[in-house]
Design a protein around this motif. Structure first.
Motif, PDB file in Angstrom:
ATOM      1  N   GLN A 191      11.462  -6.889   7.189  1.00 21.02           N
ATOM      2  CA  GLN A 191      10.553  -7.958   6.780  1.00 21.02           C
ATOM      3  C   GLN A 191       9.525  -8.232   7.885  1.00 21.02           C
ATOM      4  OE1 GLN A 191      11.698 -12.270   6.693  1.00 21.02           O
ATOM      5  NE2 GLN A 191      11.556 -11.914   4.505  1.00 21.02           N
TER       6      GLN A 191
ATOM      7  N   ARG B 181       8.367  -6.154  10.101  1.00 23.51           N
ATOM      8  CA  ARG B 181       7.371  -5.071  10.162  1.00 23.51           C
ATOM      9  C   ARG B 181       6.273  -5.238   9.118  1.00 23.51           C
ATOM     10  NH1 ARG B 181      12.094  -1.897  11.403  1.00 23.51           N
ATOM     11  NH2 ARG B 181      12.349  -1.374   9.193  1.00 23.51           N
ATOM     12  N   ARG B 182       6.619  -5.795   7.980  1.00 21.01           N
ATOM     13  CA  ARG B 182       5.626  -5.959   6.911  1.00 21.01           C
ATOM     14  C   ARG B 182       4.537  -6.964   7.266  1.00 21.01           C
ATOM     15  NH1 ARG B 182       8.897  -7.234   1.466  1.00 21.01           N
ATOM     16  NH2 ARG B 182       7.090  -6.495   0.333  1.00 21.01           N
ATOM     17  N   ILE B 183       4.916  -7.981   8.061  1.00 19.16           N
ATOM     18  CA  ILE B 183       3.959  -9.075   8.307  1.00 19.16           C
ATOM     19  C   ILE B 183       3.803  -9.348   9.800  1.00 19.16           C
ATOM     20  CG2 ILE B 183       4.260 -10.260   6.085  1.00 19.16           C
ATOM     21  CD1 ILE B 183       6.207 -12.161   7.634  1.00 19.16           C
TER      22      ILE B 183
ATOM     23  N   HIS C 140       4.798 -15.935   1.513  1.00 17.19           N
ATOM     24  CA  HIS C 140       5.313 -14.691   0.920  1.00 17.19           C
ATOM     25  C   HIS C 140       6.589 -14.909   0.107  1.00 17.19           C
ATOM     26  CE1 HIS C 140       2.562 -12.136   3.247  1.00 17.19           C
ATOM     27  NE2 HIS C 140       2.782 -12.962   4.262  1.00 17.19           N
TER      28      HIS C 140
ATOM     29  N   TRP D  96       8.678 -12.213  -2.265  1.00 19.99           N
ATOM     30  CA  TRP D  96       9.971 -11.685  -1.796  1.00 19.99           C
ATOM     31  C   TRP D  96      11.087 -12.005  -2.791  1.00 19.99           C
ATOM     32  CZ3 TRP D  96       9.194 -13.910   3.803  1.00 19.99           C
ATOM     33  CH2 TRP D  96       8.296 -13.079   4.494  1.00 19.99           C
TER      34      TRP D  96
ATOM     35  N   GLU E   8      11.055  -9.570  -5.480  1.00 19.99           N
ATOM     36  CA  GLU E   8      11.646  -8.304  -5.041  1.00 19.99           C
ATOM     37  C   GLU E   8      13.173  -8.375  -5.006  1.00 19.99           C
ATOM     38  OE1 GLU E   8       7.895  -6.549  -2.440  1.00 19.99           O
ATOM     39  OE2 GLU E   8       9.408  -7.728  -1.398  1.00 19.99           O
TER      40      GLU E   8
ATOM     41  N   GLU F  22      13.194  -5.700   0.684  1.00 15.88           N
ATOM     42  CA  GLU F  22      12.711  -4.335   0.911  1.00 15.88           C
ATOM     43  C   GLU F  22      13.665  -3.266   0.401  1.00 15.88           C
ATOM     44  OE1 GLU F  22      13.040  -6.722   3.201  1.00 15.88           O
ATOM     45  OE2 GLU F  22      10.963  -7.340   3.468  1.00 15.88           O
TER      46      GLU F  22
END
Ligand SMILES: *Cc1c(COP(=O)(O)O)cnc(C)c1O
Length: 371
Positions: free
Chosen positions: A15, A17-19, A249, A253, A256, A352
């Motif tokens: 998570q 790494r995404r933001i 987000h 999320w 997801e 993810e």
């Protein structure tokens, strides 16, 4: 033979790494400001939370446990009072009740949803009952229509432990916004997670919110004037800044997580397992994905051998915890909770998580159960 790809139970690094860029920007805005406790970052996050939850006020605190303690205290729950709460939950739910000097009185769970059974609440009531503290366990809202009805009839406070249910919905509202107070944890692995400890209370009662701001800040009413003895349970600005970024987000999320839950449902369909329930009118945010089977331990070993991390949430149930031994709980007192503790297995669940990973997990499960 190369070892199979590891799949964690929860992946907070994925998570991040995404933001990463957004988080770093928020942190770097706070660092030179010198406002590290309270201040604009905390106010902005509190406003965002109140808006998201459709609640009049939000008070940020230092953890989910602090949220529960200050909500109980400021709503007037204390020594001599009883609070009915599920026996199948994380220790902090009951511990918070003990911290304010009240007594947790346990109720068993509904075996279908694993949330508190309203009939169990009814049976646990005594003249000393002041409040009910339902837990929206694993992301699924408890049966709030029955709980609110009991509370209204018996004149009880309702304090929702929504530490696992950020964004879940019930009766057309967000879990945590239906009772007298809703308590959230932002522990890193929660659906909305800080980069440390953090929590919040949402409430419709401005007076209670005002008192919580004081009790969580040394009981302070003005600088160096203290109306009552408080604690230091404040939310810090770095956590608030990171959380404000992540709050934007949260809905994506959650979608997801729900997508991963659908993949599990499809892939595990027909196996001798009990899958998480989502009754009509209750919208689950899948903080955890807990399946049930008497073959739990064998299944867990097989998954571990394949590099798939699983969890046990929660065993033993609270009446059998050494810390609560003085309440005289015995094995057999809460059969549904004891069965859920013996049969429940948490599978990897995070936004993810990929479809092929879910398929691989389901494949190991199918093979182990001989299906
Ligand atoms: C995480 C959690 C808490 C406690 O939150 P902290 O932030 O760790 O203090 C309380 N209740 C439940 C159900 C939780 O899952």
């Amino acid at each position: 033979m190369s070892s199979p790809e590891a799949i964690p139970l929860c992946d907070v690094q994925a998570q991040y790494r995404r933001i990463q860029g957004e988080i770093e920007e928020a942190v770097h805005a706070v660092l030179p400001s010198g406002r590290y406790i309270g201040g604009p970052a905390v106010l902005e996050f509190e406003t965002g939370v109140a808006r998201f939850w459709g609640a009049p006020v939000c008070v940020g605190v230092s953890s989910g446990t602090a949220a529960l303690i200050h909500a109980l205290r400021c709503l007037g729950v204390g020594p001599g009072d009883e609070v009915v709460t599920p026996v199948f939950t994380f220790i902090a739910t009951a511990a918070s009740i003990r911290h304010v000097g009240a007594k947790p009185v346990f109720a068993d769970i509904d075996p279908e949803t694993m949330c508190i059974d309203p009939e169990g609440i009814q049976n646990a009531l005594t003249p000393a009952t002041q409040a009910v503290m339902p837990v929206h366990l694993f992301g699924l809202p408890a049966d709030m229509s029955a709980i609110l009805e009991i509370a209204k009839r018996e004149d009880l406070l309702v304090i929702e432990d929504a530490a696992q249910a950020h964004g879940a919905e019930v009766l057309g509202k967000r879990a945590g916004s239906l009772g007298d107070a809703g308590c959230f944890s932002f522990f890193p692995s929660k659906n909305l997670g800080a980069v440390g400890d953090a929590g919040a209370v949402v409430t419709g009662n401005e007076e209670v919110a005002d008192r919580m701001r004081k009790t969580s800040n040394h009981g302070r009413s003005a600088k160096y004037l203290h109306g009552e003895i408080g604690t230091n349970d404040r939310l810090d600005a770095l956590q608030a800044a990171v959380l404000a970024v992540k709050l934007k987000h949260l809905e994506a999320w959650t979608e997801e997580r729900r997508r991963a839950a659908r993949w599990y449902r499809e892939a595990l369909d027909g196996l001798p397992l009990v899958l998480p329930a989502e009754p009509e009118g209750r919208w689950c945010v899948y903080h955890l994905y807990v399946i049930r089977t008497p073959e739990r331990d064998r299944l867990r070993e097989a998954l571990t051998r394949e590099g798939i991390e699983t969890g046990l949430h929660y065993t033993p149930p609270l009446h059998l915890q050494p810390a609560l031994e003085d309440q005289g709980g015995r094995a057999g007192d809460f059969p549904e909770s004891e069965r859920a503790a013996a049969e429940g297995l948490s599978l990897p669940m995070y936004p993810e998580l990929e479809e092929q990973q879910v398929r691989r997990i389901a494949g190991v499960i199918a093979k182990t159960l001989g299906a």
